[in-house]
Design a protein around this motif. Sequence first.
Motif, PDB file in Angstrom:
ATOM      1  N   THR A   1      30.928  30.987  35.198  1.00 47.12           N
ATOM      2  CA  THR A   1      31.191  30.707  36.578  1.00 47.12           C
ATOM      3  C   THR A   1      32.169  32.011  37.229  1.00 47.12           C
ATOM      4  N   LEU A   2      31.823  32.265  38.372  1.00 46.92           N
ATOM      5  CA  LEU A   2      32.689  33.325  39.031  1.00 46.92           C
ATOM      6  C   LEU A   2      33.645  32.498  40.070  1.00 46.92           C
ATOM      7  N   VAL A   3      34.847  33.006  39.981  1.00 49.24           N
ATOM      8  CA  VAL A   3      35.850  32.660  40.851  1.00 49.24           C
ATOM      9  C   VAL A   3      36.501  33.484  41.686  1.00 49.24           C
ATOM     10  N   TRP A   4      36.213  33.442  42.927  1.00 50.79           N
ATOM     11  CA  TRP A   4      36.477  34.309  44.175  1.00 50.79           C
ATOM     12  C   TRP A   4      37.979  34.256  44.538  1.00 50.79           C
ATOM     13  N   GLY A   5      38.568  35.172  44.090  1.00 51.90           N
ATOM     14  CA  GLY A   5      40.181  34.998  44.298  1.00 51.90           C
ATOM     15  C   GLY A   5      40.343  35.523  45.856  1.00 51.90           C
TER      16      GLY A   5
ATOM     17  N   PHE B   1      38.998  37.810  32.721  1.00 48.26           N
ATOM     18  CA  PHE B   1      38.421  36.794  32.136  1.00 48.26           C
ATOM     19  C   PHE B   1      39.717  35.505  32.199  1.00 48.26           C
ATOM     20  N   ALA B   2      39.223  34.505  32.537  1.00 48.61           N
ATOM     21  CA  ALA B   2      40.380  33.415  32.463  1.00 48.61           C
ATOM     22  C   ALA B   2      39.533  31.920  32.091  1.00 48.61           C
ATOM     23  N   SER B   3      40.520  31.166  31.617  1.00 46.86           N
ATOM     24  CA  SER B   3      39.844  30.032  31.077  1.00 46.86           C
ATOM     25  C   SER B   3      40.312  28.630  31.968  1.00 46.86           C
ATOM     26  N   ASN B   4      39.172  27.797  32.362  1.00 47.96           N
ATOM     27  CA  ASN B   4      39.399  26.719  33.072  1.00 47.96           C
ATOM     28  C   ASN B   4      40.379  25.863  32.350  1.00 47.96           C
ATOM     29  N   SER B   5      41.237  25.432  32.994  1.00 49.70           N
ATOM     30  CA  SER B   5      42.491  24.366  32.414  1.00 49.70           C
ATOM     31  C   SER B   5      41.533  22.990  32.432  1.00 49.70           C
ATOM     32  N   GLU B   6      40.638  22.753  33.147  1.00 53.33           N
ATOM     33  CA  GLU B   6      40.170  21.483  33.175  1.00 53.33           C
ATOM     34  C   GLU B   6      38.928  21.313  31.843  1.00 53.33           C
ATOM     35  N   SER B   7      37.959  22.188  32.102  1.00 52.73           N
ATOM     36  CA  SER B   7      37.089  22.287  31.147  1.00 52.73           C
ATOM     37  C   SER B   7      37.194  23.007  29.942  1.00 52.73           C
ATOM     38  N   GLY B   8      38.041  23.846  29.933  1.00 52.69           N
ATOM     39  CA  GLY B   8      38.249  25.052  28.883  1.00 52.69           C
ATOM     40  C   GLY B   8      37.323  25.956  28.845  1.00 52.69           C
ATOM     41  N   GLU B   9      36.214  26.057  29.741  1.00 55.90           N
ATOM     42  CA  GLU B   9      35.306  27.055  29.690  1.00 55.90           C
ATOM     43  C   GLU B   9      35.875  28.291  30.284  1.00 55.90           C
ATOM     44  N   GLU B  10      35.213  29.547  29.689  1.00 56.61           N
ATOM     45  CA  GLU B  10      35.744  30.836  30.345  1.00 56.61           C
ATOM     46  C   GLU B  10      35.180  31.014  31.671  1.00 56.61           C
TER      47      GLU B  10
ATOM     48  N   ILE C   1      35.126  33.932  35.355  1.00 61.43           N
ATOM     49  CA  ILE C   1      35.519  35.250  35.633  1.00 61.43           C
ATOM     50  C   ILE C   1      36.132  35.471  36.977  1.00 61.43           C
ATOM     51  N   LEU C   2      37.198  35.750  37.046  1.00 59.98           N
ATOM     52  CA  LEU C   2      38.082  35.817  38.228  1.00 59.98           C
ATOM     53  C   LEU C   2      37.926  37.048  38.883  1.00 59.98           C
ATOM     54  N   LEU C   3      37.292  37.066  40.037  1.00 54.49           N
ATOM     55  CA  LEU C   3      36.997  38.268  40.999  1.00 54.49           C
ATOM     56  C   LEU C   3      38.414  38.538  41.554  1.00 54.49           C
ATOM     57  N   ILE C   4      38.905  39.893  41.383  1.00 57.62           N
ATOM     58  CA  ILE C   4      40.161  40.195  41.891  1.00 57.62           C
ATOM     59  C   ILE C   4      40.041  41.235  43.128  1.00 57.62           C
ATOM     60  N   ASP C   5      39.230  42.306  42.937  1.00 56.94           N
ATOM     61  CA  ASP C   5      39.112  43.089  44.150  1.00 56.94           C
ATOM     62  C   ASP C   5      37.605  43.792  43.939  1.00 56.94           C
ATOM     63  N   ILE C   6      37.309  44.575  45.119  1.00 59.64           N
ATOM     64  CA  ILE C   6      35.984  45.186  45.386  1.00 59.64           C
ATOM     65  C   ILE C   6      36.393  46.221  46.359  1.00 59.64           C
ATOM     66  N   GLY C   7      35.543  47.559  46.137  1.00 61.35           N
ATOM     67  CA  GLY C   7      35.993  48.576  46.949  1.00 61.35           C
ATOM     68  C   GLY C   7      35.539  49.968  46.180  1.00 61.35           C
ATOM     69  N   LYS C   8      36.033  50.761  47.176  1.00 60.54           N
ATOM     70  CA  LYS C   8      35.538  52.081  46.568  1.00 60.54           C
ATOM     71  C   LYS C   8      36.664  52.504  45.527  1.00 60.54           C
ATOM     72  N   HIS C   9      36.406  53.555  44.418  1.00 64.51           N
ATOM     73  CA  HIS C   9      36.983  53.719  43.519  1.00 64.51           C
ATOM     74  C   HIS C   9      38.533  53.995  43.811  1.00 64.51           C
ATOM     75  N   ASP C  10      38.633  54.782  44.581  1.00 69.17           N
ATOM     76  CA  ASP C  10      40.123  55.159  44.809  1.00 69.17           C
ATOM     77  C   ASP C  10      41.005  53.842  45.481  1.00 69.17           C
ATOM     78  N   GLU C  11      40.281  52.777  46.206  1.00 72.01           N
ATOM     79  CA  GLU C  11      40.972  51.647  46.738  1.00 72.01           C
ATOM     80  C   GLU C  11      41.435  50.620  45.861  1.00 72.01           C
ATOM     81  N   VAL C  12      40.346  50.546  44.764  1.00 69.17           N
ATOM     82  CA  VAL C  12      40.762  49.202  43.871  1.00 69.17           C
ATOM     83  C   VAL C  12      41.627  49.789  42.816  1.00 69.17           C
ATOM     84  N   TYR C  13      41.873  51.252  42.241  1.00 70.18           N
ATOM     85  CA  TYR C  13      42.459  51.636  41.455  1.00 70.18           C
ATOM     86  C   TYR C  13      43.918  52.347  41.640  1.00 70.18           C
TER      87      TYR C  13
END
Length: 94
Positions: free
Chosen positions: A3-7, A71-80, A82-94
Amino acid sequence: MKTLVWGTSFKRAFKKTVRHHPELSGRIGQALHRLASDPFDPLLRTHKLKGELSGTWACTVEYDCRIVFDFASNSESGEEEILLIDIGKHDEVY
């Protein structure tokens, strides 16, 4: 398939990226689908980050566009998830 979780910061950066580069929307969609299916798909070139972003991961959408996630664990289901944190150009996200 994970599951993808959009931050909040990812949502904001995604809207900005698509607004400035509408041609990337299809490629971003493909990358997100690959990420959910197999986070270590060779086409994504997934790698662990160091320094200030230590402990997080990044993958490539195209030459100068990256997705930062963790990678994050869902506290309710215990399943792993993916928490999406940022997107953009190389210099913007790093």
